[in-house]
Design a protein around this motif. Sequence first.
Motif, PDB file in Angstrom:
ATOM      1  N   MET A  60      32.387  45.610  40.479  1.00 35.03           N
ATOM      2  CA  MET A  60      32.998  46.611  39.409  1.00 35.03           C
ATOM      3  C   MET A  60      31.193  47.105  38.953  1.00 35.03           C
ATOM      4  SD  MET A  60      35.892  47.407  40.122  1.00 35.03           S
ATOM      5  CE  MET A  60      35.732  48.748  39.313  1.00 35.03           C
ATOM      6  N   LYS A  61      30.049  47.404  38.921  1.00 37.57           N
ATOM      7  CA  LYS A  61      28.583  47.241  38.424  1.00 37.57           C
ATOM      8  C   LYS A  61      28.781  49.176  38.947  1.00 37.57           C
ATOM      9  CE  LYS A  61      24.151  45.885  37.506  1.00 37.57           C
ATOM     10  NZ  LYS A  61      23.057  45.059  37.442  1.00 37.57           N
ATOM     11  N   GLY A  62      28.644  49.675  38.361  1.00 32.71           N
ATOM     12  CA  GLY A  62      28.473  50.769  37.532  1.00 32.71           C
ATOM     13  C   GLY A  62      30.008  51.528  38.707  1.00 32.71           C
ATOM     14  N   LYS A  63      30.672  51.267  39.466  1.00 36.17           N
ATOM     15  CA  LYS A  63      31.640  51.734  39.789  1.00 36.17           C
ATOM     16  C   LYS A  63      33.137  52.172  39.053  1.00 36.17           C
ATOM     17  CE  LYS A  63      31.185  49.106  44.193  1.00 36.17           C
ATOM     18  NZ  LYS A  63      31.491  48.531  45.432  1.00 36.17           N
ATOM     19  N   VAL A  64      34.000  53.352  39.325  1.00 39.98           N
ATOM     20  CA  VAL A  64      34.888  53.716  38.364  1.00 39.98           C
ATOM     21  C   VAL A  64      35.868  54.105  39.577  1.00 39.98           C
ATOM     22  CG1 VAL A  64      33.507  54.954  37.202  1.00 39.98           C
ATOM     23  CG2 VAL A  64      34.720  55.963  39.127  1.00 39.98           C
ATOM     24  N   LYS A  65      36.136  52.903  40.665  1.00 44.88           N
ATOM     25  CA  LYS A  65      36.922  53.522  41.920  1.00 44.88           C
ATOM     26  C   LYS A  65      37.003  52.104  41.942  1.00 44.88           C
ATOM     27  CE  LYS A  65      36.780  57.880  42.783  1.00 44.88           C
ATOM     28  NZ  LYS A  65      36.576  59.066  43.696  1.00 44.88           N
ATOM     29  N   VAL A  66      38.094  51.734  42.939  1.00 44.64           N
ATOM     30  CA  VAL A  66      38.676  49.912  43.212  1.00 44.64           C
ATOM     31  C   VAL A  66      38.873  50.899  44.619  1.00 44.64           C
ATOM     32  CG1 VAL A  66      40.079  48.573  43.459  1.00 44.64           C
ATOM     33  CG2 VAL A  66      39.964  49.991  41.179  1.00 44.64           C
ATOM     34  N   GLU A  67      38.397  49.933  45.085  1.00 47.65           N
ATOM     35  CA  GLU A  67      38.484  50.330  47.289  1.00 47.65           C
ATOM     36  C   GLU A  67      39.539  49.670  47.413  1.00 47.65           C
ATOM     37  OE1 GLU A  67      34.972  49.223  49.058  1.00 47.65           O
ATOM     38  OE2 GLU A  67      33.308  50.842  47.742  1.00 47.65           O
ATOM     39  N   ASN A  68      39.919  49.790  48.916  1.00 46.94           N
ATOM     40  CA  ASN A  68      41.481  49.840  49.315  1.00 46.94           C
ATOM     41  C   ASN A  68      40.884  48.498  50.386  1.00 46.94           C
ATOM     42  OD1 ASN A  68      43.601  48.975  49.971  1.00 46.94           O
ATOM     43  ND2 ASN A  68      44.600  50.679  49.966  1.00 46.94           N
ATOM     44  N   ASN A  69      40.481  47.289  50.517  1.00 47.85           N
ATOM     45  CA  ASN A  69      39.875  46.377  51.187  1.00 47.85           C
ATOM     46  C   ASN A  69      40.703  44.999  50.832  1.00 47.85           C
ATOM     47  OD1 ASN A  69      38.147  44.994  49.581  1.00 47.85           O
ATOM     48  ND2 ASN A  69      37.107  46.902  49.923  1.00 47.85           N
ATOM     49  N   LEU A  70      40.796  44.147  52.043  1.00 44.56           N
ATOM     50  CA  LEU A  70      40.526  42.474  51.482  1.00 44.56           C
ATOM     51  C   LEU A  70      39.942  41.881  50.696  1.00 44.56           C
ATOM     52  CD1 LEU A  70      41.431  41.520  55.793  1.00 44.56           C
ATOM     53  CD2 LEU A  70      43.378  41.599  53.870  1.00 44.56           C
ATOM     54  N   LYS A  71      38.402  42.113  50.279  1.00 45.59           N
ATOM     55  CA  LYS A  71      38.619  41.954  50.117  1.00 45.59           C
ATOM     56  C   LYS A  71      38.538  41.755  48.383  1.00 45.59           C
ATOM     57  CE  LYS A  71      33.425  40.637  47.465  1.00 45.59           C
ATOM     58  NZ  LYS A  71      31.957  41.900  47.423  1.00 45.59           N
ATOM     59  N   VAL A  72      38.675  43.256  47.634  1.00 49.58           N
ATOM     60  CA  VAL A  72      39.225  43.911  46.733  1.00 49.58           C
ATOM     61  C   VAL A  72      40.805  43.283  46.141  1.00 49.58           C
ATOM     62  CG1 VAL A  72      40.111  45.809  45.248  1.00 49.58           C
ATOM     63  CG2 VAL A  72      37.974  45.500  46.832  1.00 49.58           C
ATOM     64  N   LYS A  73      41.548  43.148  47.455  1.00 51.38           N
ATOM     65  CA  LYS A  73      43.269  43.001  47.225  1.00 51.38           C
ATOM     66  C   LYS A  73      43.014  40.590  46.554  1.00 51.38           C
ATOM     67  CE  LYS A  73      46.784  42.611  50.490  1.00 51.38           C
ATOM     68  NZ  LYS A  73      47.532  42.769  52.123  1.00 51.38           N
ATOM     69  N   ARG A  74      41.925  40.053  47.436  1.00 55.32           N
ATOM     70  CA  ARG A  74      41.644  39.007  47.509  1.00 55.32           C
ATOM     71  C   ARG A  74      41.495  39.167  46.004  1.00 55.32           C
ATOM     72  NH1 ARG A  74      38.170  38.081  50.720  1.00 55.32           N
ATOM     73  NH2 ARG A  74      36.305  37.700  49.225  1.00 55.32           N
ATOM     74  N   TYR A  75      40.792  39.463  45.278  1.00 53.23           N
ATOM     75  CA  TYR A  75      40.353  39.297  43.737  1.00 53.23           C
ATOM     76  C   TYR A  75      41.485  39.993  42.833  1.00 53.23           C
ATOM     77  CZ  TYR A  75      35.140  39.366  44.458  1.00 53.23           C
ATOM     78  OH  TYR A  75      33.866  38.774  44.922  1.00 53.23           O
ATOM     79  N   VAL A  76      42.125  40.331  43.238  1.00 49.86           N
ATOM     80  CA  VAL A  76      43.123  41.300  42.280  1.00 49.86           C
ATOM     81  C   VAL A  76      43.905  39.867  42.422  1.00 49.86           C
ATOM     82  CG1 VAL A  76      45.447  42.620  42.054  1.00 49.86           C
ATOM     83  CG2 VAL A  76      43.021  43.168  42.792  1.00 49.86           C
ATOM     84  N   ARG A  77      44.290  39.932  43.762  1.00 51.58           N
ATOM     85  CA  ARG A  77      45.842  38.064  43.308  1.00 51.58           C
ATOM     86  C   ARG A  77      45.294  37.209  42.976  1.00 51.58           C
ATOM     87  NH1 ARG A  77      48.430  38.424  49.648  1.00 51.58           N
ATOM     88  NH2 ARG A  77      49.148  39.765  49.834  1.00 51.58           N
ATOM     89  N   LYS A  78      43.676  36.697  43.012  1.00 53.49           N
ATOM     90  CA  LYS A  78      43.311  35.455  41.949  1.00 53.49           C
ATOM     91  C   LYS A  78      43.317  36.349  40.023  1.00 53.49           C
ATOM     92  CE  LYS A  78      40.334  33.207  45.664  1.00 53.49           C
ATOM     93  NZ  LYS A  78      39.034  32.850  45.740  1.00 53.49           N
ATOM     94  N   GLY A  79      43.602  37.102  40.518  1.00 50.95           N
ATOM     95  CA  GLY A  79      43.881  37.354  38.833  1.00 50.95           C
ATOM     96  C   GLY A  79      42.515  38.692  38.381  1.00 50.95           C
ATOM     97  N   VAL A  80      43.152  39.576  36.967  1.00 49.54           N
ATOM     98  CA  VAL A  80      41.901  40.716  36.901  1.00 49.54           C
ATOM     99  C   VAL A  80      41.471  40.488  35.371  1.00 49.54           C
ATOM    100  CG1 VAL A  80      41.385  42.498  35.983  1.00 49.54           C
ATOM    101  CG2 VAL A  80      43.151  42.432  38.375  1.00 49.54           C
TER     102      VAL A  80
END
Length: 354
Positions: A60-80
């Motif tokens: 998330m460094k420097g980002k304000v948006k969340v991309e819709n891709n498999l990497k982010v989905k995997r990150y979300v499933r592992k916990g925010v």
Amino acid sequence: METEKNGNITQVHQNNSTKAKGSVDSYGFEKPDGYESYEEMMTEYLAVLTRRSAKWSKLMKGKVKVENNLKVKRYVRKGVPNEHRAQIWMAASGAQAQMEKNPGYYQSLLGMDQQRDPKLEETVRTDMHRTFPDNVHFRNSSETCLQNVLYNVLLAYGCHNPSVGYCQGMNFIAGYLIIITKNEEKSFWLMDALIGRILPDYYTPAMLGLKTDQEVLGELVRVKVPAVWQAMAQHDVMWTLVVSRWFICLYIDVLPVETVLRIWDCLFYEGSKILFRVALTLIRHHQAELLQATSMPELCERFKLITQGAFTNDCHTFMQEIFKEPGSLSMGTVTKLRETCRGRILAEEVSVSP
């Protein structure tokens, strides 16, 4: 309670006394009996959170948006991690975009004194003392009492969406949002995302969306856990008797706080199908206990018991299981079942109307 002009709530996680520090968790909830085993699990989980936090910070460094891709989905499933939760929920749900499109809108809703429905104000105020009585931050005696903040968010939402107004269950959802975001306006826009887009028709007077999803769960259980479906039919137990609170409160006061927050991470990113994955996992994992019931009351009681214990306390393992145990579950499948079940409910309502 202190509130900054921009709606940020200060001191949310500061406890009010030495006694409170030892008796409440990091969110302000009183620790239940048997909390020692939960704390042992959390000690191990903290190591996981530390690793996840470092990865999220890099992502998330420097980002304000969340991309819709498999990497982010995997990150979300592992916990925010908590420090990123508000930002991820706001971005993933579209709440951030709505807030930016409507500057000043939330404050304008709170200024509608003469246009408010007195019944709305009365109903919301009545539920204030019922909201999280076991949380130090929602008590009148607390220096950080969040009841006024909660009242503002619920009242603003009722004015914003008069077709929904206010119904019981929304106070708990708003309360969780306030605890995590520490911000009135963000909590309001996340309510808008949940009720307006992610959970349509859950909180309208007819609650058609809620009724539909309970029936959808029944259809999914019939296919994936047929023995439990047969037991429900045998004992004449309607799904609304055992799972309505799961859905309407989004598992608040049903599952442990950390587990609920992990579910919400996925709810805001992936949508409402996550609610079915959780329900199916609870039912499938505990089907042996459920099948031991010999009557309607006993089956209903067992549905309460399956939400408690080590399986749901270990949020990290539990969340891994919800993506394994139920098997495949696409949004397309859920959508088709919703169409079928909604049609059936509407037809039944027409047949019994005078």
